[in-house]
Each structure stands twice: as structure tokens, then as C-alpha cells.
Design an enzyme around this catalytic site. Structure first.
Site, PDB file in Angstrom:
ATOM      1  CE  LYS A  67      -1.914  -1.089   3.954  1.00  0.00           C
ATOM      2  NZ  LYS A  67      -1.159  -2.312   4.304  1.00  0.00           N
ATOM      3  NE  ARG A 125       8.148  -2.269   6.129  1.00  0.00           N
ATOM      4  CZ  ARG A 125       6.844  -2.121   6.316  1.00  0.00           C
ATOM      5  NH1 ARG A 125       6.118  -1.484   5.416  1.00  0.00           N
ATOM      6  NH2 ARG A 125       6.261  -2.617   7.381  1.00  0.00           N
ATOM      7  NE  ARG A 143       2.657  -4.675  11.180  1.00  0.00           N
ATOM      8  CZ  ARG A 143       3.702  -4.501  10.363  1.00  0.00           C
ATOM      9  NH1 ARG A 143       4.890  -4.972  10.691  1.00  0.00           N
ATOM     10  NH2 ARG A 143       3.551  -3.866   9.226  1.00  0.00           N
ATOM     11  NE  ARG A 159      -3.985  -0.923  10.594  1.00  0.00           N
ATOM     12  CZ  ARG A 159      -2.935  -0.482   9.915  1.00  0.00           C
ATOM     13  NH1 ARG A 159      -2.925   0.706   9.395  1.00  0.00           N
ATOM     14  NH2 ARG A 159      -1.899  -1.268   9.758  1.00  0.00           N
ATOM     15  NE  ARG A 215       6.885  -0.219   9.968  1.00  0.00           N
ATOM     16  CZ  ARG A 215       5.713  -0.187   9.347  1.00  0.00           C
ATOM     17  NH1 ARG A 215       5.589   0.468   8.206  1.00  0.00           N
ATOM     18  NH2 ARG A 215       4.653  -0.806   9.848  1.00  0.00           N
TER      19      ARG A 215
END
Ligand code: AP5
Length: 218
Positions: free
Chosen positions: A13, A127, A171, A88, A160
Site C-alpha cells: 500500500k 523491508r 499484525r 482499519r 521497523r
């Protein structure tokens, strides 16, 4: 164009939002980025948000709703916006509808990034994000030219804190339990469109542009 990008963690996203925001000259509004900025300031609210984010849980609705409502009041959001990571929950979606009713400018489209769990896990594990300009990389899929250094601003790349394997799994679970029901919510409104989130970056971008063309969105 008023757009929502919906999908599980690691669906791409944020990556697509950065490209689209330049292509369409509308702001990319990411609640994750806004919350991480507050966390970095170390305020009492930042410490509260960090507690939830580090565990992969959602920050309480009232707080996030207020942040987004304030952001949408800024002049650059008047001609359109791209929401990434918001809403969300059903409560967030209803609050957004109510806020946009006031300006008679409802959401045009919601893009559902349909992504497999294996892809999400492998993307999040690799990431890396720039500390300075927030640019996104992946150690295999989108590596920087120099290891650990941002191509755009030479800032340091970091992983992160919520991209650790156990937090990623939580998550994904939170997405299934609290966010996925929004697919039905927006489908019922007739504004949901689906893209294959497993596609590589350019392929996903092409699919998005085709959808916008078909919908005659600008
Ligand atoms: P947030 O920052 O929104 O995280 P997320 O939704 O989990 O989404 P991600 O940023 O992890 O994934 P993405 O889909 O943007 O993927 P990306 O493009 O980066 O939220 C973090 C936390 O904040 C939440 O857990 C919660 O605590 C809190 N929060 C935020 N919003 C909230 C809200 N509304 N209410 C309550 N709490 C909230 O890509 C991932 C990786 O894959 C990158 O390395 C990228 O380079 C790579 N990649 C991307 N696309 C592709 C592709 N097509 N092919 C190959 N690699 C790709």
C-alpha cells in the site's frame, strides 16, 4: 480523487501510494507514518501509541480518528487524498463517512490489495526504511544501490521495530480480525475494486492505473 488503500501489512500500500501521489498530485496520508512521527517525538501520546504499535495492535479508534480528521482539514487534501492504513475498523470507516458527508465529498474508490500471507511475511521481513526521508526498500525485491544507504537522500536505512517475525504474525492476525470486514463494508457501497497485491511493483501500478482509467477518475 479520494481513495482508500486497503490490505494486509506488506501488501504494498505504502509503496504504491508514494507513486500514485506523484502521478495524481494528491497527498499520501498514512496513519502509520503519522503515528511513527508522534512516537519519535517521545510525547505522552507517542509513548502510548508505541505500546500498541510495538505489539502489532491497533491504536485506539478515537485517537486515530482525530488525527485523520485534522489532517483532512489541511488545504492540500481539499482536491483529493489517498488514505493508506486508514480506516482499519468499522468505527473508523463510519467516522470517515460522517466527516466527508459534511463536505459532500465521499470516497470515490477503495482498492483492496489482495495479498497472500507468504508474500506479506517475506516483504515485511526484508523491508528497510530511510530514517531521513521515509523511502522504502526491500533487501531482495528493491535493494538500495549501496547497502544500508538511501538512494534518494543518503540517509541511513533501518528495520521497523514492528517488522520482527512475531509482531508481523500478530499484525496479520489483527488485520484478519479487525480490518478485513471493511472489504464487505465497501463492497456493499459499490466502491470496492481489487488488485492482485502479489504482483511486482510496476505490475501492481499498471493494474491500479487501469482501474482509475475505467472509473474515469482523475
Ligand atoms: P502501518 O504503517 O500502516 O503498517 P501496515 O498496515 O502494517 O502496512 P505496512 O506499512 O507494513 O505495509 P504496506 O502495505 O504499506 O507495504 P509496503 O509498501 O511498505 O501501521 C503500523 C502500525 O501503526 C499498526 O500496526 C498500528 O499499530 C498503527 N496504526 C496505523 N494505522 C492505524 C489505524 N488506522 N488504526 C489503529 N492503529 C493504526 O511494502 C512492504 C515491503 O515490500 C517493502 O520492503 C517494499 O519495498 C516491498 N514491496 C512493496 N510492494 C512490492 C511489490 N509489489 N513487489 C515486491 N516487493 C514489494
Amino acid at each position: 480523487m479520494r481513495l482508500i488503500l486497503l490490505g494486509p501489512p506488506g501488501a504494498g500500500k505504502g509503496t504504491q501510494a508514494k507513486v500514485l501521489s506523484q502521478q495524481f498530485e494528491i497527498p499520501h496520508i498514512s496513519t502509520g507514518d503519522m503515528l511513527r512521527q508522534v512516537v519519535s517525538q517521545g510525547t505522552p501520546f507517542g509513548r502510548l501509541a508505541k505500546g500498541y504499535m510495538d505489539k502489532g495492535e491497533l491504536v485506539p479508534d478515537d485517537v486515530v480518528i482525530q488525527i485523520v480528521q485534522e489532517r483532512l482539514q489541511l488545504p492540500d487534501a481539499k482536491s483529493g487524498f489517498m488514505l493508506d492504513g486508514f480506516p482499519r475498523t468499522l468505527a473508523q470507516a463510519e467516522a470517515l463517512d460522517k466527516a466527508l458527508q459534511v463536505s459532500a465529498a465521499p470516497v470515490d474508490l477503495v482498492i483492496n490489495f489482495h495479498t497472500s500471507q507468504e508474500v506479506s511475511i517475506s516483504r515485511l521481513g526484508g523491508r528497510r526504511v530511510c530514517k531521513k526521508c521515509n523511502a522504502n526498500y526491500h533487501i531482495k525485491n528493491m535493494p538500495p544501490k549501496r547497502e544500508g544507504i538511501c538512494d534518494s537522500c543518503s540517509g541511513e536505512l533501518y528495520q521497523r521495530e514492528d517488522d520482527t517475525p512475531s509482531t508481523v504474525m500478530n499484525r496479520l492476525k489483527v488485520y484478519e480480525e479487525q480490518t478485513k470486514e471493511l472489504i464487505g463494508y465497501y463492497k456493499a457501497k459499490g466502491i470496492l475494486r481489487r488488485v492482485d497485491g502479489d504482483l511486482e511493483v510496476n505490475g501492481a501500478n499498471r493494474s491500479l492505473l487501469e482501474i482509475f482509467k475505467k472509473e474515469a477518475l482523475k
